[in-house]
Design a protein around this motif. Structure first.
Motif, PDB file in Angstrom:
ATOM      1  N   ASP A  55     -24.844  38.825  64.659  1.00 33.49           N
ATOM      2  CA  ASP A  55     -24.676  39.719  65.803  1.00 33.49           C
ATOM      3  C   ASP A  55     -25.851  39.607  66.767  1.00 33.49           C
ATOM      4  O   ASP A  55     -25.672  39.566  67.989  1.00 33.49           O
ATOM      5  N   VAL A  56     -27.066  39.554  66.218  1.00 30.16           N
ATOM      6  CA  VAL A  56     -28.259  39.456  67.059  1.00 30.16           C
ATOM      7  C   VAL A  56     -28.288  38.114  67.796  1.00 30.16           C
ATOM      8  O   VAL A  56     -28.591  38.054  69.000  1.00 30.16           O
ATOM      9  N   LEU A  57     -27.954  37.039  67.103  1.00 23.91           N
ATOM     10  CA  LEU A  57     -27.955  35.723  67.754  1.00 23.91           C
ATOM     11  C   LEU A  57     -26.863  35.624  68.811  1.00 23.91           C
ATOM     12  O   LEU A  57     -27.070  35.026  69.872  1.00 23.91           O
ATOM     13  N   ALA A  58     -25.705  36.216  68.535  1.00 21.25           N
ATOM     14  CA  ALA A  58     -24.601  36.164  69.501  1.00 21.25           C
ATOM     15  C   ALA A  58     -24.958  36.865  70.805  1.00 21.25           C
ATOM     16  O   ALA A  58     -24.404  36.547  71.862  1.00 21.25           O
ATOM     17  N   GLY A  59     -25.910  37.792  70.746  1.00 24.31           N
ATOM     18  CA  GLY A  59     -26.304  38.521  71.942  1.00 24.31           C
ATOM     19  C   GLY A  59     -27.459  37.899  72.711  1.00 24.31           C
ATOM     20  O   GLY A  59     -27.891  38.448  73.733  1.00 24.31           O
ATOM     21  N   ALA A  60     -27.955  36.744  72.263  1.00 20.83           N
ATOM     22  CA  ALA A  60     -29.056  36.073  72.968  1.00 20.83           C
ATOM     23  C   ALA A  60     -28.588  35.532  74.314  1.00 20.83           C
ATOM     24  O   ALA A  60     -27.424  35.173  74.488  1.00 20.83           O
ATOM     25  N   ASP A  61     -29.507  35.467  75.264  1.00 19.35           N
ATOM     26  CA  ASP A  61     -29.164  35.034  76.627  1.00 19.35           C
ATOM     27  C   ASP A  61     -28.656  33.599  76.684  1.00 19.35           C
ATOM     28  O   ASP A  61     -27.826  33.270  77.529  1.00 19.35           O
ATOM     29  N   ASP A  62     -29.155  32.736  75.802  1.00 19.86           N
ATOM     30  CA  ASP A  62     -28.866  31.315  75.939  1.00 19.86           C
ATOM     31  C   ASP A  62     -27.830  30.791  74.953  1.00 19.86           C
ATOM     32  O   ASP A  62     -27.571  29.595  74.896  1.00 19.86           O
ATOM     33  N   VAL A  63     -27.201  31.652  74.164  1.00 19.41           N
ATOM     34  CA  VAL A  63     -26.228  31.174  73.185  1.00 19.41           C
ATOM     35  C   VAL A  63     -24.928  30.769  73.884  1.00 19.41           C
ATOM     36  O   VAL A  63     -24.449  31.461  74.783  1.00 19.41           O
ATOM     37  N   VAL A  64     -24.381  29.613  73.481  1.00 14.32           N
ATOM     38  CA  VAL A  64     -23.114  29.139  74.044  1.00 14.32           C
ATOM     39  C   VAL A  64     -22.095  28.839  72.942  1.00 14.32           C
ATOM     40  O   VAL A  64     -20.924  28.593  73.233  1.00 14.32           O
ATOM     41  N   ALA A  65     -22.523  28.861  71.691  1.00 13.66           N
ATOM     42  CA  ALA A  65     -21.645  28.531  70.574  1.00 13.66           C
ATOM     43  C   ALA A  65     -20.656  29.663  70.315  1.00 13.66           C
ATOM     44  O   ALA A  65     -20.886  30.817  70.684  1.00 13.66           O
ATOM     45  N   ASP A  66     -19.536  29.313  69.649  1.00 12.43           N
ATOM     46  CA  ASP A  66     -18.557  30.348  69.304  1.00 12.43           C
ATOM     47  C   ASP A  66     -19.039  31.148  68.103  1.00 12.43           C
ATOM     48  O   ASP A  66     -20.023  30.816  67.450  1.00 12.43           O
ATOM     49  N   ARG A  67     -18.312  32.223  67.812  1.00 10.90           N
ATOM     50  CA  ARG A  67     -18.738  33.153  66.785  1.00 10.90           C
ATOM     51  C   ARG A  67     -18.782  32.510  65.393  1.00 10.90           C
ATOM     52  O   ARG A  67     -19.660  32.824  64.581  1.00 10.90           O
ATOM     53  N   ASP A  68     -17.858  31.616  65.102  1.00 13.65           N
ATOM     54  CA  ASP A  68     -17.845  30.971  63.790  1.00 13.65           C
ATOM     55  C   ASP A  68     -19.106  30.151  63.555  1.00 13.65           C
ATOM     56  O   ASP A  68     -19.688  30.168  62.467  1.00 13.65           O
ATOM     57  N   ARG A  69     -19.531  29.425  64.583  1.00 15.49           N
ATOM     58  CA  ARG A  69     -20.750  28.616  64.421  1.00 15.49           C
ATOM     59  C   ARG A  69     -21.978  29.511  64.299  1.00 15.49           C
ATOM     60  O   ARG A  69     -22.893  29.214  63.515  1.00 15.49           O
ATOM     61  N   VAL A  70     -21.983  30.597  65.052  1.00 15.03           N
ATOM     62  CA  VAL A  70     -23.110  31.524  64.965  1.00 15.03           C
ATOM     63  C   VAL A  70     -23.203  32.121  63.564  1.00 15.03           C
ATOM     64  O   VAL A  70     -24.283  32.226  62.988  1.00 15.03           O
ATOM     65  N   ARG A  71     -22.056  32.484  62.996  1.00 10.40           N
ATOM     66  CA  ARG A  71     -22.076  33.067  61.652  1.00 10.40           C
ATOM     67  C   ARG A  71     -22.522  32.032  60.611  1.00 10.40           C
ATOM     68  O   ARG A  71     -23.255  32.362  59.677  1.00 10.40           O
ATOM     69  N   THR A  72     -22.082  30.788  60.766  1.00 13.67           N
ATOM     70  CA  THR A  72     -22.520  29.741  59.842  1.00 13.67           C
ATOM     71  C   THR A  72     -24.032  29.577  59.896  1.00 13.67           C
ATOM     72  O   THR A  72     -24.696  29.413  58.865  1.00 13.67           O
ATOM     73  N   ALA A  73     -24.574  29.645  61.094  1.00 13.87           N
ATOM     74  CA  ALA A  73     -26.028  29.556  61.254  1.00 13.87           C
ATOM     75  C   ALA A  73     -26.712  30.727  60.552  1.00 13.87           C
ATOM     76  O   ALA A  73     -27.738  30.553  59.884  1.00 13.87           O
ATOM     77  N   ALA A  74     -26.140  31.907  60.687  1.00 13.80           N
ATOM     78  CA  ALA A  74     -26.722  33.092  60.041  1.00 13.80           C
ATOM     79  C   ALA A  74     -26.693  32.962  58.525  1.00 13.80           C
ATOM     80  O   ALA A  74     -27.656  33.329  57.839  1.00 13.80           O
ATOM     81  N   GLU A  75     -25.615  32.437  57.979  1.00 13.22           N
ATOM     82  CA  GLU A  75     -25.518  32.234  56.530  1.00 13.22           C
ATOM     83  C   GLU A  75     -26.581  31.258  56.044  1.00 13.22           C
ATOM     84  O   GLU A  75     -27.176  31.446  54.974  1.00 13.22           O
ATOM     85  N   LEU A  76     -26.829  30.218  56.827  1.00 12.13           N
ATOM     86  CA  LEU A  76     -27.859  29.242  56.472  1.00 12.13           C
ATOM     87  C   LEU A  76     -29.230  29.897  56.442  1.00 12.13           C
ATOM     88  O   LEU A  76     -30.019  29.685  55.508  1.00 12.13           O
ATOM     89  N   VAL A  77     -29.517  30.713  57.442  1.00  7.67           N
ATOM     90  CA  VAL A  77     -30.817  31.388  57.507  1.00  7.67           C
ATOM     91  C   VAL A  77     -31.018  32.296  56.301  1.00  7.67           C
ATOM     92  O   VAL A  77     -32.063  32.244  55.634  1.00  7.67           O
ATOM     93  N   VAL A  78     -30.036  33.123  56.008  1.00 10.86           N
ATOM     94  CA  VAL A  78     -30.164  34.062  54.889  1.00 10.86           C
ATOM     95  C   VAL A  78     -30.345  33.311  53.570  1.00 10.86           C
ATOM     96  O   VAL A  78     -31.212  33.651  52.759  1.00 10.86           O
ATOM     97  N   SER A  79     -29.554  32.274  53.353  1.00 13.95           N
ATOM     98  CA  SER A  79     -29.634  31.513  52.108  1.00 13.95           C
ATOM     99  C   SER A  79     -30.994  30.856  51.934  1.00 13.95           C
ATOM    100  O   SER A  79     -31.612  30.926  50.860  1.00 13.95           O
ATOM    101  N   ARG A  80     -31.479  30.197  52.987  1.00 17.27           N
ATOM    102  CA  ARG A  80     -32.747  29.474  52.883  1.00 17.27           C
ATOM    103  C   ARG A  80     -33.927  30.417  52.704  1.00 17.27           C
ATOM    104  O   ARG A  80     -34.810  30.177  51.866  1.00 17.27           O
ATOM    105  N   VAL A  81     -33.957  31.492  53.476  1.00 17.66           N
ATOM    106  CA  VAL A  81     -35.088  32.408  53.381  1.00 17.66           C
ATOM    107  C   VAL A  81     -35.077  33.129  52.036  1.00 17.66           C
ATOM    108  O   VAL A  81     -36.124  33.307  51.405  1.00 17.66           O
ATOM    109  N   PHE A  82     -33.901  33.533  51.567  1.00 20.17           N
ATOM    110  CA  PHE A  82     -33.822  34.193  50.266  1.00 20.17           C
ATOM    111  C   PHE A  82     -34.274  33.248  49.164  1.00 20.17           C
ATOM    112  O   PHE A  82     -35.064  33.629  48.291  1.00 20.17           O
ATOM    113  N   LEU A  83     -33.799  32.015  49.189  1.00 19.99           N
ATOM    114  CA  LEU A  83     -34.175  31.049  48.163  1.00 19.99           C
ATOM    115  C   LEU A  83     -35.679  30.817  48.158  1.00 19.99           C
ATOM    116  O   LEU A  83     -36.327  30.862  47.101  1.00 19.99           O
ATOM    117  N   ASP A  84     -36.252  30.566  49.315  1.00 21.86           N
ATOM    118  CA  ASP A  84     -37.677  30.255  49.385  1.00 21.86           C
ATOM    119  C   ASP A  84     -38.546  31.442  48.969  1.00 21.86           C
ATOM    120  O   ASP A  84     -39.557  31.278  48.290  1.00 21.86           O
TER     121      ASP A  84
END
Length: 207
Positions: free
Chosen positions: A145-174
């Motif tokens: 939701d936060v990324l989708a509201g950025a001024d420069d985002v052009v990707a669709d919602r599905d790609r934004v959510r995939t990016a969010a899942e990657l962030v959560v997974s990587r940060v949690f793992l590390d």
């Protein structure tokens, strides 16, 4: 741990106030430490009471069962949405990502014992697995939701959510599995840049 981080750490559970914790809170804090160090099955309520310096019967005054105590340990945490939204104040995808990665890593590190418990006890305990899934989904939804509201985002919602899942997974793992929180933004710089490029089409907006 920084002063700011310590302040957040000392207010993790609802109802905690500066000074001496309530008996219920003392039980939760002691159980959290012992569950993280020794595991749920290997930690008796008698040991929790002894370490907390209270009569053993007081544990069951506040918690009907040992499982109820475990659930309190993992459920009474700050909402990921609060932490992430308060951190993401920039206008661009890249700025928001950096802020949220840093905030998420810091919060996971401050709450490390509880996250270890969730990670370990989710195996074979549906109640804990369900809570883990809720935390993951809430963090993912908030970041998307936060990324989708950025001024420069052009990707669709599905790609934004995939990016969010990657962030959560990587940060949690590390942070939880590998214990690397203090250099989260630096170590994830390539991931942040890759996601920013993917979501903005290479366009850089003014922050």
């Amino acid at each position: 741990m920084t002063t700011h981080a310590h302040a957040r750490h000392s207010t993790r559970h609802p109802g905690r106030h500066p000074g001496r914790p309530s008996k219920r809170q003392l039980i939760i804090e002691t159980a959290e430490r012992l569950f993280a160090e020794h595991g749920y099955d290997a930690t008796s309520t008698a040991r929790i009471a002894a370490e907390a310096g209270i009569p053993s019967g007081l544990v069951f005054y506040h918690f009907a069962t040992k499982l109820d105590l475990l659930l309190a340990v993992v459920q009474e945490r700050p909402a990921p949405s609060e932490v992430l939204r308060s951190a993401a104040r920039g206008r661009t995808v890249r700025r928001r990502l950096r802020a949220m990665v840093a905030a998420m890593a810091e919060e996971l590190e401050n709450d490390r014992a509880a996250r270890i418990i969730v990670f370990r006890e989710a195996q074979g305990r549906p109640e804990i697995a369900s809570r883990a899934a809720e935390l993951f989904a809430e963090a993912t939804d908030t970041i998307a939701d936060v990324l989708a509201g950025a001024d420069d985002v052009v990707a669709d919602r599905d790609r934004v959510r995939t990016a969010a899942e990657l962030v959560v997974s990587r940060v949690f793992l590390d942070t939880v599995a590998l214990g690397q929180a203090d250099t989260a933004v630096k170590r994830h710089a390539a991931m942040i840049d890759l996601i920013a490029e993917s979501l903005t089409g290479g366009v850089r907006a003014r922050d």
